[in-house]
Every structure is written in C-alpha cells, then in structure tokens.
Design an enzyme around this catalytic site. Sequence first.
Site, short mmCIF file in Angstrom:
data_model
loop_
_atom_site.label_atom_id
_atom_site.label_comp_id
_atom_site.label_asym_id
_atom_site.label_seq_id
_atom_site.Cartn_x
_atom_site.Cartn_y
_atom_site.Cartn_z
N HIS A 97 0.81 -1.21 0.00
CA HIS A 97 0.00 0.00 0.00
C HIS A 97 0.85 1.27 0.00
O HIS A 97 0.36 2.35 0.30
CB HIS A 97 -1.00 -0.02 1.15
CG HIS A 97 -2.25 -0.73 0.77
ND1 HIS A 97 -2.30 -2.09 0.64
CD2 HIS A 97 -3.47 -0.28 0.43
CE1 HIS A 97 -3.52 -2.44 0.25
NE2 HIS A 97 -4.25 -1.37 0.12
N ASP A 161 -5.78 5.50 9.72
CA ASP A 161 -7.16 5.70 9.26
C ASP A 161 -7.69 4.47 8.53
O ASP A 161 -8.89 4.26 8.45
CB ASP A 161 -7.22 6.89 8.30
CG ASP A 161 -6.90 8.19 9.00
OD1 ASP A 161 -6.91 8.21 10.24
OD2 ASP A 161 -6.62 9.18 8.31
N GLU A 272 -8.60 14.73 14.32
CA GLU A 272 -7.98 14.92 13.00
C GLU A 272 -8.62 16.16 12.37
O GLU A 272 -9.32 16.93 13.04
CB GLU A 272 -8.16 13.69 12.10
CG GLU A 272 -7.29 12.51 12.49
CD GLU A 272 -7.11 11.48 11.39
OE1 GLU A 272 -7.55 11.72 10.24
OE2 GLU A 272 -6.53 10.42 11.68
P1 FAD Z 1 4.13 -2.02 2.15
O1 FAD Z 1 3.71 -0.97 1.22
O2 FAD Z 1 4.01 -3.42 1.69
O3 FAD Z 1 5.62 -1.76 2.66
C1 FAD Z 1 6.03 -0.48 3.04
C2 FAD Z 1 7.55 -0.46 3.30
O4 FAD Z 1 7.85 -1.19 4.48
C3 FAD Z 1 8.37 -1.11 2.20
O5 FAD Z 1 9.60 -0.48 2.11
C4 FAD Z 1 8.53 -2.54 2.68
O6 FAD Z 1 9.66 -3.15 2.11
C5 FAD Z 1 8.62 -2.34 4.18
N1 FAD Z 1 8.04 -3.43 4.95
C6 FAD Z 1 6.85 -4.04 4.76
N2 FAD Z 1 6.67 -4.97 5.72
C7 FAD Z 1 7.75 -4.91 6.52
C8 FAD Z 1 8.15 -5.63 7.67
N3 FAD Z 1 7.40 -6.59 8.20
N4 FAD Z 1 9.33 -5.33 8.23
C9 FAD Z 1 10.13 -4.35 7.72
N5 FAD Z 1 9.80 -3.66 6.61
C10 FAD Z 1 8.63 -3.93 6.04
N6 FAD Z 1 -0.33 5.49 7.17
C11 FAD Z 1 -0.44 6.08 8.37
O7 FAD Z 1 0.51 6.18 9.12
N7 FAD Z 1 -1.66 6.59 8.77
C12 FAD Z 1 -2.78 6.48 8.02
O8 FAD Z 1 -3.84 6.94 8.42
C13 FAD Z 1 -2.67 5.83 6.77
N8 FAD Z 1 -3.76 5.69 5.98
C14 FAD Z 1 -3.64 5.03 4.80
C15 FAD Z 1 -4.77 4.86 4.00
C16 FAD Z 1 -4.71 4.19 2.80
C17 FAD Z 1 -5.94 4.01 1.97
C18 FAD Z 1 -3.45 3.69 2.36
C19 FAD Z 1 -3.33 2.98 1.05
C20 FAD Z 1 -2.31 3.86 3.12
C21 FAD Z 1 -2.40 4.54 4.35
N9 FAD Z 1 -1.27 4.74 5.15
C22 FAD Z 1 -1.40 5.35 6.37
C23 FAD Z 1 0.07 4.39 4.67
C24 FAD Z 1 0.56 3.07 5.17
O9 FAD Z 1 0.95 3.16 6.51
C25 FAD Z 1 1.76 2.66 4.33
O10 FAD Z 1 1.36 2.41 3.03
C26 FAD Z 1 2.51 1.50 4.93
O11 FAD Z 1 3.61 1.25 4.12
C27 FAD Z 1 1.70 0.24 5.15
O12 FAD Z 1 1.37 -0.43 3.99
P2 FAD Z 1 1.76 -1.95 3.77
O13 FAD Z 1 1.57 -2.75 5.00
O14 FAD Z 1 1.03 -2.38 2.56
O15 FAD Z 1 3.33 -1.85 3.52
#
Ligand code: FAD
Length: 518
Positions: A97, A161, A272
């Site tokens: 994401h 969120d 917020e």
């Molecule tokens: P990924 O996108 O899969 O990974 C993100 C990064 O972390 C990459 O560099 C990956 O290699 C690394 N990573 C993934 N897993 C691990 C792990 N286990 N250990 C170490 N590194 C790892 N963020 C907020 O803080 N507040 C919000 O309110 C918020 N709202 C959001 C709403 C939406 C609709 C979306 C799409 C995103 C939102 N986000 C928010 C952002 C979100 O926190 C980031 O996208 C975050 O990266 C989590 O997504 P993911 O788990 O899919 O991680």
Amino acid sequence: ARFATLLIVTGFLSTVGHLGAPAFGALDDDLLSLDVVSKIHTDRSLTARASSDFGHIVEATPDGVFHPVSPADIAALIRFSLYQQTPFTVAPRGKGHSSRGQALAPGGIVVDMPSLGRGDHGHRVNVSIDGMYVDVGGEQLWFDVLHATLKHGLTPRVWTDYLRITVGGTLSNAGIGGQVFRHGPQISNVHELDVVTGTGDMITCSPGNNSDLFYGALGGLGQFGVITRARVGLERAPKRVRWVRLAYTDVHQFTADQELLISRGAGFDYVEGQVQLNRTLTEGRRSSSFFSASELARLTELALGTGSAAVYYIEGAMYYGDRSAATVDRKLEALLEELSFVPGLAFVRDASYVQFLDRVGQEEQKLRAAGAWDVPHPWLNLFVPRSRIHDFAAGVFDGVLRGARPAGLILMYPMNRDRWDDRMTTATPDEDVFYAVGLLRSAVAAGDLERLERENEAVLELCDRAGMGCKQYLPHHASQDGWRRHFGAKWDRVAALKATYDPRAILSPGQGIFPAVV
Ligand code: FAD
C-alpha cells in the site's frame, strides 16, 4: 552443481545468471535444503502482482516472490542472497500500500509477508490479558489485530485511518492517526520486536535489549531488518463513539481549536481535520459517507459565500462504553461550547467502535465499486512545523491548489512531539507541535497524474524556498542527498545502523536510500 540443480528444479532460472563464486563462508544446511528455493515463485502472475503498488506510479519486476512459512525462512532467504557474489535484493511486502515503489525489488526477491500468516502455522495474534499487550506477526493486518483483541475487550490505542495495511508496514513508517496527539504514533506503543536483519540474523529487541536495532527498525523504512513480530500495548476497548465534524472557514480558528483540543488531557479521544477546497464542494462528488445530501448543500453554500479557498473540518471522536450516552453527550456539549466553528455547523454521528475505526475500509468498498480504487495515487504527506502552518496553508490552499480540480482528500491535523521518541528513525520537524498534512489525491482522468505531480512538486518547492522545515512522511527522495537532508541529525545513525544490520544494502531497495553494495 547441487545449488544450480536446486534452482533449475524450481524454475528459479533468472537468478542463476547472478550466481558466481560464493562470497561468504560455507552455506548453512538450511540453505542447501530444497525448502528455501522451493518457496521462491517465478510465475508471471505472481511477479506481476509484486511489480506495482497502491500508488500505480512506478513499476519494477522482481525475479521472484518468496512465500515464507516462518521467520526462519526469511533469515534463510537473506543468507542465501548473501552467499551470492552479487547478492540479490530482498523487499518485504505487506499489502503493497505504498505509493512510490517502496515495497518493490527490481530484479530481486519480494517477500510476500502475508504468507507467514497463512495455513496451519497462521495464527500469529496472541493477546496477553495480564500483560495488556498483543504479540502480533509483522504480516498481520491491523483490521485482524482489532478483531482479535476485541474478543478480550481490549484494543491497541493508536490507529491508522485505514486498517487493511500490515503491522510491519506501518511500524516501518510510524503509524499515525487521530489518537497520536495523546498516545504517540504506533511506533511509540511497541514494547518488543523480532527482526530478521540484513545479515540473516533473527534478533529480539526492545528498549532494554538490542535497543539500537529496536529504535532503528521503528520508523526504519525496512532498511535494517524485517519485522516478524511486534509486541503492542493494549487498553480497555470502548464500545461506541460519538463522531463529530465541525466546520470552519477561517484557518486560524480551525488550527487554534485543533491545538486547544490536543493540549487537553480530557476531551476528544481522537482529533484529525480535513481541508475541503471549495471546488471539491461545488464540483466534486455529490455524496459523502459522513454528510447527508442536505448537509452537503449547506456546506456548499458556506463555500460559495466565503472568501477563503476552503472549508475546514475538525474531526473528533469521543469514546464511550461504560459511560452512558447521556453522560457523553453532556461532555461533548460542554466541549463544543469552547470551540469556534461556524455556528450551527457541528455534525454529530454515533457509530460502533469498529465501524468508526474501519471507516476507510467502508469507503474502499464504494471506491472499488466505482472503479476509483485501483488508480494512480500521487500522495504527498508532510509534517509541517506549527510555526509555519499558516504560511503553508496560504501558499498551498490559497496558492498552489487554489482552483485545483477536485481530486481526493486533504488531511490536516496537529500532533504533540513529546509523544514521539527521537531515538526512533522517523524524521519529524523540530517543534513541540507539528501538523500532518496529507494530500491524498487520486488520478482518475487522463492527464490528472501529471498535473497532480506538478502540484506536488510546487508544494515541495514552496516548503523548501520558504525554509519551512517540513519533513515528508511515507517519504520519497530521488537522491541520497535528499535522504541526508530528510534525516538531518539522524543521518549518521541511520548510516551506521545500515552498516551494522544490512551492510550489503539488500533490504527494501525500493526506498532508494542506499545503493546496493556490489
Ligand atoms: P508495504 O507498502 O508493503 O511496505 C512499506 C515499506 O515497508 C516497504 O519499504 C517494505 O519493504 C517495508 N516493509 C513491509 N513490511 C515490513 C516488515 N514486516 N518489516 C520491515 N519492513 C517492512 N499510514 C499512516 O501512518 N496513517 C494512516 O492513516 C494511513 N492511511 C492510509 C490509508 C490508505 C488508503 C493507504 C493505502 C495507506 C495509508 N497509510 C497510512 C500508509 C501506510 O501506513 C503505508 O502504506 C505502509 O507502508 C503500510 O502499507 P503496507 O503494510 O502495505 O506496507
């Protein structure tokens, strides 16, 4: 020869090309087992899915996708990489994401973190009622953590969120939302981590044990290790929520009230705010998950009648459960009397705690149905120091974005810096209060992406030119110089941690912070 056979057996042909003489000592037994290699999948359907992310802006194909069943598998994969003369990169991917390829691994291996939670080995959310914490796999979705903890009447204190993102993904950034002003970001609510480092070691760390790795990994953008378990603090869960939006046309009153709310021990449990550019009210979507049609009509009238570029909403939530609804209403009424929103424009809803926390998940269903979810998301998130927030608002809402076509959501809310721990890696402005401003925009029509990217550039330039001291959240920088400036005084520590825990720079290459060491 045995090595090559293993690779060929599993179809992991592309990596064979990278193989040279072993760079390090003898292979461990686990590396020689078919087990590690058999978990690397090279079929196009899987590599294609791991080539993009929520942002749909950059694409990069990995050589393979790894499906671990245990943290030890991830450690073995990393050691397997280090065994190569030219190690391949390894990117843990939660739900992908991210917006700008942060979880991609061009020509490397993407670790499909959700695999850890599948099948028999899968239940990786364990609540300790006595300890008031939950041990949770890094691959788990916050949505599932919520439901698992609620079974015991408990809940984590701080929420993003959106809940369909992973624990490891948010802890690698910070994890922010409306509870941060009181409890700090999600990274401030972690007691212990299990991390698989870029040297292939499995290390348990906490403030008292391997603390450099603990503080480094929290907010560490996946640079020092893969978080495979986090111990997250819990509190008693409320049952219901009074959920409020208060409308403002004056940004000074809006921020003054937000800052009043976050300075109080009691009051809202969540604070917020949103910025609705006038054009998004007058020309944007004619429906809202929160406002009724008649409320939207009143807000549009307000937008048309104001000289300002936007209508601002404070979004607040007051939890209740043991307290009765009547008690909460009295408390809410007293609180609203202290605030300076436009008279008559306070909108109050009642929701269950789960409905409230999962509000963006419900919105996701609608956007998916409308074909507006899988579109490019050139999001720009900034932390803006309190002292410059009005300069920022004037320059961005009344300047760069004035008259901009409707394209999504803008969030703006303050946080208290004393709830953050500076030993953690996330970069924040150097002031007691700073604002999170999220330009969460979607490119739906042709040409939108280029336009939104130009606007983002203009916003960043404005921040730089005016020396506002903004920091990107969910950061993206094109050069190492940009990263040095981003981390500021933390850069030397970040570089030292990298040299210790991922010296060949194989982890999370999509962040683009450290070039791989060849
Ligand atoms: P990924 O996108 O899969 O990974 C993100 C990064 O972390 C990459 O560099 C990956 O290699 C690394 N990573 C993934 N897993 C691990 C792990 N286990 N250990 C170490 N590194 C790892 N963020 C907020 O803080 N507040 C919000 O309110 C918020 N709202 C959001 C709403 C939406 C609709 C979306 C799409 C995103 C939102 N986000 C928010 C952002 C979100 O926190 C980031 O996208 C975050 O990266 C989590 O997504 P993911 O788990 O899919 O991680």
